[in-house]
Design an enzyme around this catalytic site. Structure first.
Site, PDB file in Angstrom:
ATOM      1  CG  ASP A   1      -1.927   1.094   1.263  1.00  0.00           C
ATOM      2  OD1 ASP A   1      -1.723   2.100   0.550  1.00  0.00           O
ATOM      3  OD2 ASP A   1      -2.925   0.968   2.000  1.00  0.00           O
ATOM      4  CG  HIS A   2       3.262   3.850  -3.183  1.00  0.00           C
ATOM      5  ND1 HIS A   2       4.190   4.457  -2.379  1.00  0.00           N
ATOM      6  CD2 HIS A   2       3.891   3.634  -4.372  1.00  0.00           C
ATOM      7  CE1 HIS A   2       5.327   4.621  -3.053  1.00  0.00           C
ATOM      8  NE2 HIS A   2       5.175   4.115  -4.255  1.00  0.00           N
ATOM      9  NE  ARG A   3      -4.095   3.907   1.425  1.00  0.00           N
ATOM     10  CZ  ARG A   3      -5.251   3.447   1.914  1.00  0.00           C
ATOM     11  NH1 ARG A   3      -6.289   4.267   2.024  1.00  0.00           N
ATOM     12  NH2 ARG A   3      -5.362   2.189   2.293  1.00  0.00           N
TER      13      ARG A   3
END
Length: 445
Positions: free
Chosen positions: A415-417
């Site tokens: 999850d790039h967040r």
């Protein structure tokens, strides 16, 4: 009238026989329906309290149903394969009731563990509403606190559904509940995510044809339905990114062979996935962001200080992802035993809902199907998932020469967040380094 007419008879009254209905319980996951898998009793059978009388399949697992009564089965109201709503009657029992002198007393139902609160309109007593006046210590009805008042005004839903809505950033106030009496269900939440994230495109008109010998139609329900909904929610909620690393894992395969032959691992089912999983747990200590959760509603990043390691398991009913609780605190042998036990329960269809929730990071072994690499989809609510490909004997550079080596490809989705590319790369490199040379663990712990 003679005196004898006024003399009451002296005998012990027989207990009355009553018919009681058993309604499908909420099995603790906030689910609105279950499928009857099989009955273990027949009409006319005598049963004891908590005797297993049947099996039902929820969206997560096959669950055994204990009898809520001691008595006799007089009717089975649902057939195997039938999908039944929570609160609907599924069986009837004849049970010994109170004597004639107590027939006016209120009837009490047995408190069946896992039975849950029944929907309104059933013959069970409704749960009492909380009195805020009593909480405030006043005889007059007090206004609930503002934060609680918002909770009271929101649409009806269960705690697991409210948590899912919170995790996915869905406002319950805008969700139309399709469950009994407007209850907001898990599918309502996932449908809201899909509606807001995916443009609606009209499907082309296709001539409908009856199903015949050239095709098979299978109802979408149970584990398959839950898996599909979870993957859609994950794919359109978390911004996925993926990285790949191919390593020479010869030292690891040699280590695995030695461990299998050692007395310390006698009787332990040790597999390549167990070794990779242990490498993941060690690497997470240096890259904790991959073991975290994005709380959209609270606008917080939740960093876990424990690891509940999930692993994908293929079963006859579909893909499930049980997780080993506190896997980071287990030895290699303990981890192998825990994975083997959960995998066996999953294949048999008897894994419990608690084993399928609460995961923090996941590993999947696509190598068992002869696959080298892929882009796995995150388990909803998790920051990362690692796929391990098959171990292949390939020509590889080794000590300045070309030699046949055991080569393995690792595929990481995150999850790039929550995880930056640098953090993901460091984690993947650490896992690869351990598999290339297990001795480097000494420098990591």
């Amino acid at each position: 009238m003679s005196a004898e007419a006024h003399t009451p008879e002296t005998h012990t009254p027989e207990a009355a026989v009553e018919t009681r209905k058993f309604r499908l319980p909420d099995l603790g996951e906030g689910l609105t329906e279950s499928e009857i898998v099989a009955w273990r009793v027949a009409v006319g059978d005598a049963v004891q309290l908590n005797q297993v009388i049947g099996e039902v399949e929820t969206a997560k697992a096959v669950v055994e149903l204990p009898s809520p009564y001691t008595g006799k089965v007089v009717a089975l109201l649902a057939e195997p394969g039938e999908v039944v709503a929570v609160g609907a009657p599924i069986a009837e029992f004849e049970v010994a009731g109170a004597g004639p002198e107590r027939t006016a007393a209120p009837r009490r139902e047995p408190n069946l563990v896992g039975y849950g609160a029944m929907p309104e309109g059933t013959d069970r007593p409704a749960r009492k509403a909380r009195s805020w006046a009593s909480v405030a210590g006043s005889k007059e009805r007090a206004e609930p606190p503002a934060d609680v008042r918002a909770d009271v005004d929101r649409p009806r839903s269960t705690p697991p559904v409210r948590k899912l809505a919170k995790d996915l950033g869905v406002d319950l106030a805008v969700v139309h509940g399709t469950g009994p009496k407007g209850l907001v269900t898990r599918d309502d939440i996932l449908g809201q995510v899909g509606t807001s994230a995916v443009p609606q495109i009209e499907a082309p008109q296709i001539e409908a044809r009856a199903a015949g010998e050239r095709e098979t139609r299978t109802p979408i329900r149970g584990v398959r339905k839950q898996t599909a909904a979870a993957m859609v929610a994950s794919a359109f909620t978390a911004p996925h990114a993926s990285e790949f690393l191919t390593v020479d894992a010869t030292a690891t395969t040699e280590l695995l062979s030695r461990l299998k032959e050692s007395k310390a691992f006698a009787g332990v089912k040790l597999t390549p996935m167990t070794i990779v999983a242990k490498a993941m747990l060690i690497a997470l200590r240096r890259s904790p962001s991959l073991n975290s959760h994005w709380d959209e509603a609270a606008q917080e990043i939740v960093q876990y200080h424990y690891v509940n390691l999930g692993f994908a398991a293929a079963t006859p009913r579909g893909l499930v992802v049980p997780n080993v609780k506190d896997a980071d605190a287990l030895s290699l042998a303990e981890l192998a035993e825990a994975v083997a036990e959960l995998a066996g329960s999953a294949r048999e269809g008897h894994i419990g809902p608690a084993d399928l929730t609460g995961g923090t990071i996941t590993i999947t072994n696509i190598g068992v199907f002869g696959i080298d690499a892929g882009t796995p989809i995150l388990n909803p609510g998790e920051a990362a998932i690692l796929a391990m490909g098959q171990v292949r004997r390939l020509p590889w550079e080794h000590r300045g020469e070309i030699a046949l080596r055991d080569v393995l490809t690792l595929s990481l989705s995150f999850d790039h967040r929550l995880v930056d590319g640098e953090q993901a790369s460091r984690f993947l490199a650490d896992v690869g380094a351990i598999l290339t040379d297990p001795g480097v663990v000494m420098a990591m712990v």
